[in-house]
Design an enzyme around this catalytic site. Sequence first.
Site, PDB file in Angstrom:
ATOM      1  CG  ASP A 111     109.021  61.887  -3.647  1.00 59.85           C
ATOM      2  OD1 ASP A 111     108.508  61.983  -4.778  1.00 59.85           O
ATOM      3  OD2 ASP A 111     109.124  62.839  -2.855  1.00 59.85           O
ATOM      4  CG  HIS A 153     117.569  63.877   0.409  1.00 57.58           C
ATOM      5  ND1 HIS A 153     117.772  65.110   0.984  1.00 57.58           N
ATOM      6  CD2 HIS A 153     117.524  64.085  -0.945  1.00 57.58           C
ATOM      7  CE1 HIS A 153     117.844  66.022   0.033  1.00 57.58           C
ATOM      8  NE2 HIS A 153     117.698  65.434  -1.143  1.00 57.58           N
ATOM      9  CG  ASP A 188     121.903  67.490  -4.465  1.00 61.53           C
ATOM     10  OD1 ASP A 188     120.818  68.069  -4.509  1.00 61.53           O
ATOM     11  OD2 ASP A 188     122.073  66.341  -4.904  1.00 61.53           O
ATOM     12  CG  HIS A 190     117.219  68.848  -3.536  1.00 66.29           C
ATOM     13  ND1 HIS A 190     117.555  68.314  -4.763  1.00 66.29           N
ATOM     14  CD2 HIS A 190     115.950  69.330  -3.668  1.00 66.29           C
ATOM     15  CE1 HIS A 190     116.537  68.457  -5.601  1.00 66.29           C
ATOM     16  NE2 HIS A 190     115.558  69.071  -4.964  1.00 66.29           N
TER      17      HIS A 190
END
Length: 429
Positions: A111, A153, A188, A190
Site C-alpha cells: 500500500d 492516514h 473522504d 475513508h
Amino acid sequence: MSTNSISLANCAKQRVSYFYDNDVGNFSYGPGHYMKPKRMQMVHNMVVNYGLYKHMDVVKPDRLTAYQMTRFHSDEYINFLHRVTPDNVSQIAMQHGGLEQGIARFNVGEDCPVFEGLFEFCSISAGGSIGAANKLLNGEADIAINWSGGLHHAKKSEASGFCYVNDIVLGILELLRYHQRVLYIDIDVHHGDGVEEAFYTTDRVMTCSFHKFGEFFPGTGDVRDTGLGKGRRYAVNVPLRDGIDDDSYKNIFQPVIKHIMEWYRPGAVVLQCGGDSLAGDRLGCFNLSMKGHASCVEYMKSFNVPLMMLGGGGYTIRNVARTWTYETGLALGLDLSEEELPYNNYFEYFGPEYKLDVPSNNMANHNTPEYLQKMTSKIIDNLRSMPFAPSVQMQEVPRDLTLEDYLDGEDSDDEDWRISRKCLTLGFC
C-alpha cells in the site's frame, strides 16, 4: 432549485491562495497502484485553461525539511523516509531489526511502497499545507488550497493508506500557534484516522470525519469514539453506509457542522476534500455527484472563517480532477458548471462526455432517513455535553521560525534542545 445547485450567494469573492509545485505530478507509486500523483497535474492544467489562475494568488510552496516534519513525526521515522530508496530499502530495513521487521516497523510495502523520490514528494505535499496555513495566519488569504495535501492516514511513526507524512497535522499545528481552536473536517470516504489520533486528547482541535464504516479501511471511526481526557467529545465520527447520495449527505453534514461551528467557534477550519467519496470511485462506495461533494465547500465558505482546502483520496482521477477544479472555482465565487470544458493536456481523459460534471449513479442508498436521523441525534447529543467555545490558558505566541532555525535544529545533537524547540514551535509549553 435542485438540492445539488450551488448558491453563489454563499460564494462571494474571497482572497484565495493556491499552492502547486509542477514536480508533484511526476512521481509514481508504481505500476498498478491506485494512487496517481498525476491527478494534481490534471487539476492544475484545468485551473490554467479555465483561467482561474488570474483570480488567485498562485504559489509554489517551499519544500519542507526533515526537521520541520519532526514537529509531528518521530525522528527515527523521518530519518528513514529521508534515506530510503527502492535500491537501498533492504539495507535500511536491516538497520531496524531485520528486513521484515524493519519494513513492518514503518509500514512500507504494497500500500505504501518505497518509490523513487519518496521524500521529495512528501516535502512538496507537506510544504503546501504549511504554506497554506501561513497564508491564513498572515491575513494574506481567506481561503488557501493545497490539492497535493490531505494525506490523512499517516501516523506519527509509520506510513498508512498511501500516506507517509501527515501534512494535515503539520498544517494544523501551524494554525494552533495563533488560533485557540481549529476545526478539522474530513469528507473522504475513508476515516481520517491519522488526524484524529494526533489530536485525540486535546480540546484545541476538533476532528469531524464523515466516512464509510464497517469492514472498510482503516476500520476506525465508530460514532462512540469521541476522544480521551481533555479531548473527550472533541472527536466527532459520522459513520455512513454504502451508496449515500447528495440529499442524504447534506441532511447529515449541515446539521452536524452547524452545531459544531456555533458551539466550538474555531478560529480556522481545515477541510479535507477527498475525492473517493464521489460516485464511481475505484475504491469508494458512496454516490456523491460533483455538486453534492462541492456543496460541503459551499457550506463551509458561508461561515467566513479562514479555510484551508486540501486534497486526499480519489482514484478515478478524471472525476477527482473535475471536482477539485470545480471546487477551486467555487472558492473564487465562480460557477464553472455552465462553461464548456476547455481543451487541455488531458482532454482525452474526460471523454466521451467532455463535461465538467460527475453525476450520481443508480446504486442503492443504504443510509435510511431513520439511520441518518439516529446518527445526527446521537452526535448532537454528544456535542451538547461539551463546553461552549473552550478557553485556552493565555500564553506567549511563539515567534515565526526561519529556515536557519530549522537547519540549526537539524545539526544539533542536544536532544533536550531539540525537544524544547519543538515544544516552543507547537506553542504548548
